[in-house]
Design a protein around this motif. Sequence first.
Motif, PDB file in Angstrom:
ATOM      1  N   VAL A 217       0.836  -1.191   0.000  1.00  0.00           N
ATOM      2  CA  VAL A 217       0.000   0.000   0.000  1.00  0.00           C
ATOM      3  C   VAL A 217       0.876   1.248   0.000  1.00  0.00           C
ATOM      4  O   VAL A 217       1.870   1.333   0.717  1.00  0.00           O
ATOM      5  CB  VAL A 217      -0.973  -0.002   1.211  1.00  0.00           C
ATOM      6  N   PHE A 218       0.506   2.223  -0.852  1.00  0.00           N
ATOM      7  CA  PHE A 218       1.258   3.459  -1.013  1.00  0.00           C
ATOM      8  C   PHE A 218       0.315   4.656  -0.840  1.00  0.00           C
ATOM      9  O   PHE A 218      -0.863   4.572  -1.178  1.00  0.00           O
ATOM     10  CB  PHE A 218       1.873   3.540  -2.416  1.00  0.00           C
ATOM     11  N   GLU A 219       0.875   5.758  -0.364  1.00  0.00           N
ATOM     12  CA  GLU A 219       0.079   6.986  -0.326  1.00  0.00           C
ATOM     13  C   GLU A 219      -0.207   7.458  -1.745  1.00  0.00           C
ATOM     14  O   GLU A 219       0.656   7.405  -2.619  1.00  0.00           O
ATOM     15  CB  GLU A 219       0.808   8.084   0.457  1.00  0.00           C
ATOM     16  N   ALA A 220      -1.428   7.943  -1.966  1.00  0.00           N
ATOM     17  CA  ALA A 220      -1.846   8.355  -3.308  1.00  0.00           C
ATOM     18  C   ALA A 220      -1.573   9.825  -3.591  1.00  0.00           C
ATOM     19  O   ALA A 220      -1.634  10.255  -4.750  1.00  0.00           O
ATOM     20  CB  ALA A 220      -3.343   8.077  -3.490  1.00  0.00           C
ATOM     21  N   GLY A 221      -1.256  10.603  -2.552  1.00  0.00           N
ATOM     22  CA  GLY A 221      -1.149  12.049  -2.721  1.00  0.00           C
ATOM     23  C   GLY A 221      -0.136  12.479  -3.763  1.00  0.00           C
ATOM     24  O   GLY A 221      -0.485  13.178  -4.726  1.00  0.00           O
ATOM     25  N   PHE A 222       1.126  12.071  -3.607  1.00  0.00           N
ATOM     26  CA  PHE A 222       2.127  12.541  -4.550  1.00  0.00           C
ATOM     27  C   PHE A 222       1.981  11.924  -5.940  1.00  0.00           C
ATOM     28  O   PHE A 222       2.178  12.642  -6.940  1.00  0.00           O
ATOM     29  CB  PHE A 222       3.543  12.322  -4.023  1.00  0.00           C
ATOM     30  N   PRO A 223       1.633  10.651  -6.070  1.00  0.00           N
ATOM     31  CA  PRO A 223       1.359  10.145  -7.419  1.00  0.00           C
ATOM     32  C   PRO A 223       0.295  10.952  -8.154  1.00  0.00           C
ATOM     33  O   PRO A 223       0.404  11.176  -9.368  1.00  0.00           O
ATOM     34  CB  PRO A 223       0.902   8.701  -7.161  1.00  0.00           C
ATOM     35  N   ASN A 224      -0.716  11.404  -7.443  1.00  0.00           N
ATOM     36  CA  ASN A 224      -1.745  12.239  -8.077  1.00  0.00           C
ATOM     37  C   ASN A 224      -1.175  13.589  -8.504  1.00  0.00           C
ATOM     38  O   ASN A 224      -1.534  14.122  -9.566  1.00  0.00           O
ATOM     39  CB  ASN A 224      -2.920  12.444  -7.117  1.00  0.00           C
ATOM     40  N   ILE A 225      -0.277  14.145  -7.682  1.00  0.00           N
ATOM     41  CA  ILE A 225       0.368  15.414  -8.051  1.00  0.00           C
ATOM     42  C   ILE A 225       1.180  15.232  -9.327  1.00  0.00           C
ATOM     43  O   ILE A 225       1.127  16.057 -10.249  1.00  0.00           O
ATOM     44  CB  ILE A 225       1.255  15.916  -6.898  1.00  0.00           C
ATOM     45  N   LEU A 226       1.944  14.161  -9.407  1.00  0.00           N
ATOM     46  CA  LEU A 226       2.746  13.880 -10.598  1.00  0.00           C
ATOM     47  C   LEU A 226       1.871  13.766 -11.838  1.00  0.00           C
ATOM     48  O   LEU A 226       2.152  14.366 -12.876  1.00  0.00           O
ATOM     49  CB  LEU A 226       3.513  12.564 -10.419  1.00  0.00           C
ATOM     50  N   ALA A 227       0.809  12.959 -11.719  1.00  0.00           N
ATOM     51  CA  ALA A 227      -0.058  12.722 -12.873  1.00  0.00           C
ATOM     52  C   ALA A 227      -0.798  13.993 -13.290  1.00  0.00           C
ATOM     53  O   ALA A 227      -0.912  14.298 -14.482  1.00  0.00           O
ATOM     54  CB  ALA A 227      -1.047  11.602 -12.553  1.00  0.00           C
ATOM     55  N   ASP A 228      -1.279  14.735 -12.314  1.00  0.00           N
ATOM     56  CA  ASP A 228      -2.029  15.958 -12.627  1.00  0.00           C
ATOM     57  C   ASP A 228      -1.163  16.978 -13.363  1.00  0.00           C
ATOM     58  O   ASP A 228      -1.653  17.733 -14.206  1.00  0.00           O
ATOM     59  CB  ASP A 228      -2.574  16.595 -11.347  1.00  0.00           C
ATOM     60  N   ASN A 229       0.134  17.005 -13.025  1.00  0.00           N
ATOM     61  CA  ASN A 229       1.032  18.003 -13.607  1.00  0.00           C
ATOM     62  C   ASN A 229       1.837  17.467 -14.790  1.00  0.00           C
ATOM     63  O   ASN A 229       2.627  18.215 -15.375  1.00  0.00           O
ATOM     64  CB  ASN A 229       1.983  18.525 -12.534  1.00  0.00           C
ATOM     65  N   HIS A 230       1.637  16.177 -15.104  1.00  0.00           N
ATOM     66  CA  HIS A 230       2.386  15.557 -16.204  1.00  0.00           C
ATOM     67  C   HIS A 230       3.884  15.804 -16.049  1.00  0.00           C
ATOM     68  O   HIS A 230       4.588  16.074 -17.013  1.00  0.00           O
ATOM     69  CB  HIS A 230       1.898  16.071 -17.558  1.00  0.00           C
ATOM     70  N   LYS A 231       4.343  15.713 -14.810  1.00  0.00           N
ATOM     71  CA  LYS A 231       5.736  16.009 -14.486  1.00  0.00           C
ATOM     72  C   LYS A 231       6.620  14.794 -14.776  1.00  0.00           C
ATOM     73  O   LYS A 231       6.285  13.672 -14.390  1.00  0.00           O
ATOM     74  CB  LYS A 231       5.852  16.385 -13.008  1.00  0.00           C
ATOM     75  N   GLU A 232       7.737  15.026 -15.422  1.00  0.00           N
ATOM     76  CA  GLU A 232       8.656  13.930 -15.696  1.00  0.00           C
ATOM     77  C   GLU A 232       9.427  13.563 -14.427  1.00  0.00           C
ATOM     78  O   GLU A 232       9.722  14.420 -13.585  1.00  0.00           O
ATOM     79  CB  GLU A 232       9.630  14.314 -16.798  1.00  0.00           C
ATOM     80  N   TYR A 233       9.762  12.294 -14.304  1.00  0.00           N
ATOM     81  CA  TYR A 233      10.450  11.810 -13.108  1.00  0.00           C
ATOM     82  C   TYR A 233      11.534  10.803 -13.495  1.00  0.00           C
ATOM     83  O   TYR A 233      11.536  10.220 -14.586  1.00  0.00           O
ATOM     84  CB  TYR A 233       9.462  11.178 -12.128  1.00  0.00           C
ATOM     85  N   VAL A 234      12.462  10.636 -12.564  1.00  0.00           N
ATOM     86  CA  VAL A 234      13.578   9.713 -12.724  1.00  0.00           C
ATOM     87  C   VAL A 234      13.664   8.872 -11.452  1.00  0.00           C
ATOM     88  O   VAL A 234      13.642   9.419 -10.340  1.00  0.00           O
ATOM     89  CB  VAL A 234      14.905  10.484 -12.927  1.00  0.00           C
ATOM     90  N   PHE A 235      13.760   7.563 -11.584  1.00  0.00           N
ATOM     91  CA  PHE A 235      13.982   6.713 -10.421  1.00  0.00           C
ATOM     92  C   PHE A 235      15.466   6.722 -10.070  1.00  0.00           C
ATOM     93  O   PHE A 235      16.330   6.709 -10.953  1.00  0.00           O
ATOM     94  CB  PHE A 235      13.536   5.279 -10.702  1.00  0.00           C
ATOM     95  N   TYR A 236      15.755   6.724  -8.761  1.00  0.00           N
ATOM     96  CA  TYR A 236      17.159   6.686  -8.344  1.00  0.00           C
ATOM     97  C   TYR A 236      17.337   5.741  -7.164  1.00  0.00           C
ATOM     98  O   TYR A 236      16.415   5.490  -6.382  1.00  0.00           O
ATOM     99  CB  TYR A 236      17.666   8.083  -7.962  1.00  0.00           C
ATOM    100  N   ALA A 237      18.550   5.208  -7.045  1.00  0.00           N
ATOM    101  CA  ALA A 237      18.953   4.436  -5.874  1.00  0.00           C
ATOM    102  C   ALA A 237      20.445   4.650  -5.678  1.00  0.00           C
ATOM    103  O   ALA A 237      21.219   4.513  -6.626  1.00  0.00           O
ATOM    104  CB  ALA A 237      18.645   2.956  -6.062  1.00  0.00           C
ATOM    105  N   LEU A 238      20.830   5.030  -4.477  1.00  0.00           N
ATOM    106  CA  LEU A 238      22.247   5.141  -4.138  1.00  0.00           C
ATOM    107  C   LEU A 238      22.617   3.838  -3.439  1.00  0.00           C
ATOM    108  O   LEU A 238      22.280   3.612  -2.282  1.00  0.00           O
ATOM    109  CB  LEU A 238      22.501   6.354  -3.253  1.00  0.00           C
ATOM    110  N   ASN A 239      23.288   2.969  -4.177  1.00  0.00           N
ATOM    111  CA  ASN A 239      23.511   1.596  -3.742  1.00  0.00           C
ATOM    112  C   ASN A 239      24.864   1.400  -3.067  1.00  0.00           C
ATOM    113  O   ASN A 239      25.866   1.996  -3.480  1.00  0.00           O
ATOM    114  CB  ASN A 239      23.453   0.654  -4.952  1.00  0.00           C
TER     115      ASN A 239
END
Length: 294
Positions: A217-239
């Motif tokens: 289960v994940f919070e829906a708030g920020f995913p909705n912000i991303l989708a509403d604004n059509h904002k590009e994103y990059v996944f990152y991991a500092l391994n």
Amino acid sequence: MTVWNTLRRHTVDFIVYLALPLASVFLPLAWSRALLARSSNLKWVLSQEAESAWSNASKYVEAGDETAWKARWKQVEMLDVRDMYLMSFGRTRAVLGEIECDTDLEVARDRVLIGMHWGPSISILKLLQVAGLSPALPYRRPERDILKIRPFFYLFVTLAARHIVKTMGERAIPIGGAGKALRAMMDQPGSVIVVMDAPPKAARPTLNAVVLGKSAVFEAGFPNILADNHKEYVFYALNLQPGGLVRKKLELMGPFSASEAQDFIQQYASFLDRHLYSDSAQWRIWHVAEQFWN
């Protein structure tokens, strides 16, 4: 808690959150990494925390050799603390110089970096700032109650909070009402960092996706912000790299965009799933696993 347990807690915290990282400030980097590698193999160092993480992880994923897993889990924690002290005492260039990355950081410019509670990642903010990417990150202020119970750990989290605020300046976003500030940043210059794997707070809207074969289960708030604004994103991991040499590598994947919040969550869940399957000792929040998988 008995007197013995309290004394043990303070002793371990003193070593992990003050003595070892402070000693590292005065050591060559290779020596400090070797010190952390050796310390991670001591059974009594962070033993209760490592046992709790191992116990939870082994319920969800094949974790491999218990001793090696716990040592790796400890290395992630101790390397993060060491990096925080080095950056606080004027050795930022040394910390950033240890990070390997095969992708140009420009891919993160004016985009959202989506991460996890993963790996020795405390240096990501400074790395982005030095690259001129104006990072922003929701952060949690230290809780004063910790001072009475774990004073040496409180010292570390206070240093970390100050580092975050100093690095971001006006773009520092305290948790609590962060959603409004993040929404306003979607059309502003600068990179925004968000981690999405913490269990949702009660009564918040949620989304579900499969991680490690189970519904998470994940919070829906920020995913909705991303989708509403059509904002590009990059996944990152500092391994933390394999091999026991206590070295770091930044992984960047993208850019992507999603028009639906559920599409984003499915993609993020796959990213998280891949990392948990391959190296579960690097996940920092196994203590909340039962809240994350429902």
